[in-house]
Design an enzyme around this catalytic site. Structure first.
Site, mmCIF file in Angstrom:
data_model
loop_
_atom_site.group_PDB
_atom_site.id
_atom_site.type_symbol
_atom_site.label_atom_id
_atom_site.label_comp_id
_atom_site.label_asym_id
_atom_site.label_seq_id
_atom_site.Cartn_x
_atom_site.Cartn_y
_atom_site.Cartn_z
ATOM 1 N N TYR A 141 0.863 -1.162 0.116
ATOM 2 C CA TYR A 141 -0.100 0.088 -0.127
ATOM 3 C C TYR A 141 0.889 1.135 0.020
ATOM 4 C CZ TYR A 141 -4.260 -2.923 1.052
ATOM 5 O OH TYR A 141 -5.568 -3.862 1.129
ATOM 6 N N LYS A 191 2.597 -15.481 1.631
ATOM 7 C CA LYS A 191 2.407 -16.227 0.238
ATOM 8 C C LYS A 191 3.933 -16.592 -0.080
ATOM 9 C CE LYS A 191 -0.283 -16.663 -2.546
ATOM 10 N NZ LYS A 191 -0.942 -18.008 -2.732
ATOM 11 N N ASP A 223 -4.075 -17.521 0.955
ATOM 12 C CA ASP A 223 -5.520 -18.174 0.453
ATOM 13 C C ASP A 223 -6.040 -19.281 1.453
ATOM 14 O OD1 ASP A 223 -3.203 -19.424 -0.220
ATOM 15 O OD2 ASP A 223 -3.847 -20.068 -2.309
ATOM 16 N N ASP A 247 -5.552 -6.951 5.650
ATOM 17 C CA ASP A 247 -6.728 -6.084 5.346
ATOM 18 C C ASP A 247 -7.671 -6.975 4.966
ATOM 19 O OD1 ASP A 247 -8.369 -3.955 4.747
ATOM 20 O OD2 ASP A 247 -7.296 -3.328 2.947
ATOM 21 N N ASP A 251 -11.096 -8.278 7.494
ATOM 22 C CA ASP A 251 -12.525 -7.921 7.162
ATOM 23 C C ASP A 251 -13.293 -9.559 7.077
ATOM 24 O OD1 ASP A 251 -12.486 -5.262 6.997
ATOM 25 O OD2 ASP A 251 -12.661 -4.921 4.738
#
Ligand code: NAD
Length: 358
Positions: A141, A191, A223, A247, A251
């Site tokens: 980000y 990952k 994942d 993030d 959520d």
């Protein structure tokens, strides 16, 4: 010396829910003779309307000087057309950046009495209590270079995922220490099968684990964690992850509980000073109607007492009171199953009564 608490109600229901949290804070301050000095200032769209900026310098300076900030929520359609520098959300990102709030702690817990609100089956979700520690000021980000190139054939866009060793160490330290205070299990999520940044992340977290022999460390690919959070969320205690994966995962975890009005969050710097805010936004659809659930904000106050203000007993008192409040069948509109619900302004009074009775 008094501990400084800065209240930034912001916009929409931010105003209503922070008023409830301050009512509880005022009560415990008086009742237990706590040495807090509390100030309140405008931020977000409310500040833009008054001062022409969503984050006046005085607010930024007061925030830097505070031990804990209680932040309501910012934003609303009234300000959606503005340039980024004037947008209410800019206040939030400026505070996170300027205060170096690199560690975002997002608990996701379920009161079994509210399991009907979860999209998952009761037997999967009951007793959920996990903590997601998300890196908040680095990663893709913020990584440079970044950009959109629109004068090439074909045009393209790019971002940079980057973490240095120090950034990984400081977030992992918060995660290991958080796990030590809970059920002593930490799952580091990345990952590492495809990203160099993730391989590097995994090697550093693994190396650090020898300093925390009481914490059981595991690694998972992001994942898979997204799936596992839905299939078997109770396998987790603390999850630590980068800005991007954290993030998304936080959520998902919040959604599992089915009630956004219940979940707090903390964003901390390296000295555990921080900003405490509910996970929800300013909810323009119900703003000003006394319908908002202030428990996420009151829980955020509890996190402030625990992490930044060194008042763990007070934090426990508030957490217990919230639990008893729900167990006694008290509901706000968002978690009610019938028309019999409390208004926002009733909630703090009930919580205070419960604390008094303890
Ligand atoms: P939202 O969280 O404000 O609202 C989503 C839905 O949940 C709405 O139906 C709302 O009524 C309900 N809701 C939220 N909090 C509630 C509570 N405490 N009690 C009862 N119901 C509640 O998200 P949104 O609608 O996507 O965004 C509205 C505004 O908030 C936007 O301007 C957005 O940018 C801003 N926002 C701010 C923050 C923040 O300040 N940290 C976070 C998210 C969104």
């Amino acid at each position: 010396m008094s501990k400084k608490v800065l209240v930034l109600p912001g916009d929409g229901i931010g105003q209503e829910v922070t008023a409830s949290a301050v009512e509880v804070l005022d009560f415990i301050t008086d009742e237990y003779n706590l040495d807090f000095s509390v100030a309140s200032m405008s931020v977000g769209g409310t500040a833009f309307n008054k001062y022409g900026t969503p984050i006046p310098n005085e607010v930024l300076n007061a925030a830097k000087d505070a031990d804990a900030i209680l932040f309501g929520a910012v934003g609303g359609t009234e300000w959606d057309h503005l340039d980024w520098k004037d947008r209410p959300e800019n206040a939030l990102l400026t505070l996170r950046k300027e205060l170096n709030l690199f560690a975002n702690l997002r608990p996701a817990f379920l009161f079994n009495e509210l399991s009907e609100a979860s999209p998952l089956k009761k037997e999967i979700i009951n007793n959920l209590d996990i903590l997601i520690v998300r890196e908040l000021t680095g990663g893709i980000y913020f990584g440079e270079p970044r950009g959109i190139v629109s004068n090439k054939e074909p045009n393209y866009a790019f971002n940079t995922m980057i973490y240095n060793e120090e950034e990984i160490r400081r977030i992992a330290k918060v995660a290991f220490e958080s796990a030590q205070k809970r059920n002593k299990k930490l799952c580091s999520v990345e990952k590492a099968n495809v990203l160099e940044v993730s391989k590097f992340w995994r090697s550093i977290v693994t190396e650090m684990s020898s300093d925390y022999p009481d914490v059981e460390l595991s690694h998972q690919l992001a994942d898979n964690t997204a799936m596992q959070l839905v299939l078997n969320p109770n396998q987790f205690d603390v999850i630590v992850s980068s800005n991007l994966f954290g993030d998304i995962l936080s959520d998902i975890a919040a959604t599992l509980t089915g009630s956004i009005g219940m979940l707090p969050s903390a964003s901390l710097d390296s000295s555990f000073k921080g900003m405490f805010e509910p996970c929800h936004g300013s909810a323009p659809d119900i703003a000003g109607k006394n319908l908002a659930n202030p428990l996420a904000m009151i829980s955020s106050l509890s996190m402030a007492l625990r992490y930044s203000l060194n008042e763990i007993d007070m934090s426990d008192k508030i957490d217990n009171a919230i639990k008893k409040f729900i167990q006694a069948g008290n509901r706000t509109m968002d978690i009610a199953t019938d028309e019999d619900y409390l208004m926002t302004s009733d909630v703090a009074k009930k919580i205070i009564e419960i604390i008094k009775d303890e």
